[in-house]
Design a protein around this motif. Structure first.
Motif, PDB file in Angstrom:
ATOM      1  N   PHE A   1       0.888  -1.073  -0.038  1.00 28.27           N
ATOM      2  CA  PHE A   1       0.242   0.028   0.029  1.00 28.27           C
ATOM      3  C   PHE A   1       0.663   1.167  -0.121  1.00 28.27           C
ATOM      4  CE2 PHE A   1      -3.194  -2.834   2.135  1.00 28.27           C
ATOM      5  CZ  PHE A   1      -4.276  -2.599   1.208  1.00 28.27           C
ATOM      6  N   LEU A   2       1.803   1.487   1.126  1.00 21.11           N
ATOM      7  CA  LEU A   2       2.775   2.296   1.078  1.00 21.11           C
ATOM      8  C   LEU A   2       3.381   2.589  -0.278  1.00 21.11           C
ATOM      9  CD1 LEU A   2       3.771   4.043   3.484  1.00 21.11           C
ATOM     10  CD2 LEU A   2       5.634   2.747   3.585  1.00 21.11           C
ATOM     11  N   ALA A   3       4.002   1.584  -0.779  1.00 22.95           N
ATOM     12  CA  ALA A   3       4.764   1.861  -2.207  1.00 22.95           C
ATOM     13  C   ALA A   3       3.806   2.256  -3.338  1.00 22.95           C
ATOM     14  CB  ALA A   3       5.705   0.589  -2.513  1.00 22.95           C
ATOM     15  N   HIS A   4       2.809   1.842  -3.561  1.00 24.91           N
ATOM     16  CA  HIS A   4       1.761   1.952  -4.522  1.00 24.91           C
ATOM     17  C   HIS A   4       1.198   3.310  -4.375  1.00 24.91           C
ATOM     18  CE1 HIS A   4      -1.719   1.038  -7.186  1.00 24.91           C
ATOM     19  NE2 HIS A   4      -0.758   1.246  -7.837  1.00 24.91           N
ATOM     20  N   LEU A   5       0.717   3.765  -3.263  1.00 22.75           N
ATOM     21  CA  LEU A   5      -0.145   4.938  -3.019  1.00 22.75           C
ATOM     22  C   LEU A   5       0.997   6.106  -2.846  1.00 22.75           C
ATOM     23  CD1 LEU A   5      -2.876   3.603  -1.064  1.00 22.75           C
ATOM     24  CD2 LEU A   5      -2.903   4.322  -3.347  1.00 22.75           C
ATOM     25  N   LYS A   6       2.159   5.745  -2.551  1.00 20.02           N
ATOM     26  CA  LYS A   6       3.056   6.891  -2.084  1.00 20.02           C
ATOM     27  C   LYS A   6       2.578   8.059  -0.850  1.00 20.02           C
ATOM     28  CE  LYS A   6       5.307   6.763  -6.661  1.00 20.02           C
ATOM     29  NZ  LYS A   6       4.669   5.301  -6.890  1.00 20.02           N
ATOM     30  N   ILE A   7       2.071   6.887   0.121  1.00 21.73           N
ATOM     31  CA  ILE A   7       1.408   7.665   1.180  1.00 21.73           C
ATOM     32  C   ILE A   7       2.301   7.896   2.510  1.00 21.73           C
ATOM     33  CG2 ILE A   7       0.305   5.525   1.649  1.00 21.73           C
ATOM     34  CD1 ILE A   7      -2.327   6.990   2.725  1.00 21.73           C
ATOM     35  N   PRO A   8       2.173   9.120   3.345  1.00 23.74           N
ATOM     36  CA  PRO A   8       2.883   8.856   4.333  1.00 23.74           C
ATOM     37  C   PRO A   8       2.613   7.674   5.161  1.00 23.74           C
ATOM     38  CG  PRO A   8       2.195  11.184   4.019  1.00 23.74           C
ATOM     39  CD  PRO A   8       1.534  10.069   2.834  1.00 23.74           C
ATOM     40  N   LYS A   9       3.588   7.419   5.988  1.00 25.55           N
ATOM     41  CA  LYS A   9       3.225   5.746   6.791  1.00 25.55           C
ATOM     42  C   LYS A   9       2.289   6.033   8.183  1.00 25.55           C
ATOM     43  CE  LYS A   9       7.489   3.174   7.073  1.00 25.55           C
ATOM     44  NZ  LYS A   9       8.753   3.087   7.749  1.00 25.55           N
ATOM     45  N   ALA A  10       2.378   7.227   8.474  1.00 22.20           N
ATOM     46  CA  ALA A  10       1.316   7.676   9.558  1.00 22.20           C
ATOM     47  C   ALA A  10       0.252   7.682   9.138  1.00 22.20           C
ATOM     48  CB  ALA A  10       1.910   9.188  10.418  1.00 22.20           C
TER      49      ALA A  10
END
Length: 182
Positions: free
Chosen positions: A43-52
């Motif tokens: 999810f993190l890599a695909h969406l490039k969303i902050p971890k928090a």
């Protein structure tokens, strides 16, 4: 200043629904879960969303029983759609279709194909050959005309979804979509 998630003075089902799925990134997380993304890192890599932000959104979706944490093969928890979450598919599909119609000049990035007969379903999710409303578990997502060429440095989910992939089937740990025939 961040806006509160609650619609305190609104006593309607839409307000309650928006408290769960109306936050920025939330519907994209749900969409990716339908595509088969299960691992936090994917999810993190695909969406490039902050971890928090991802952590908070996943916690809200788990608390609302839209997603559930399940043990993954690597020993880390993964996320999968619940029966309650599956009920969001017609809404997600409709929003994707609306966006394709109004904001995708090159055409849809992804198409949804009925596994039984190989025909693309319409915006309502109906197969034109079978004249039936097709459930998400009976769909294959395939690259559409609006999907740009995949960069060699693309994240594993983007690379996997550049090939036909059965909806809800996990994108495996190496980033390859589960094989699907159209």
């Amino acid at each position: 200043m961040a806006l509160p998630r609650d619609y305190i003075d609104q006593e309607c089902s839409l307000a309650r629904t928006l408290e769960i799925v109306g936050g920025r990134w939330t519907l994209l997380i749900v969409r990716d879960a339908f595509y088969g993304v299960r691992r936090f890192s994917d999810f993190l890599a695909h969406l490039k969303i902050p971890k928090a932000v991802l952590t908070e959104r996943l916690n809200v979706l788990v608390a609302a029983e839209v997603l559930q944490r399940v043990p993954g093969p690597s020993g880390h928890d993964e996320y999968e759609i619940t029966d309650k979450g599956l009920l969001l598919w017609p809404t997600v599909r409709s929003l994707i279709g609306w966006g394709d119609e109004h904001y995708a000049p090159a055409g849809p990035r992804r198409l949804f194909v009925h596994t039984s007969c190989g025909r693309e379903v319409d915006q309502r999710g109906v197969c034109p050959r079978c004249d039936t409303l097709v459930g998400v578990a009976d769909l294959i997502v395939v690259p559409g005309p609006g999907l740009p060429p995949i960069d060699a440095n693309a994240d594993p989910v983007t690379a996997a979804l550049a090939r036909p992939h059965r909806m809800l089937q996990p994108v495996d740990a190496r980033g390859h979509a589960t094989a699907a025939r159209v």
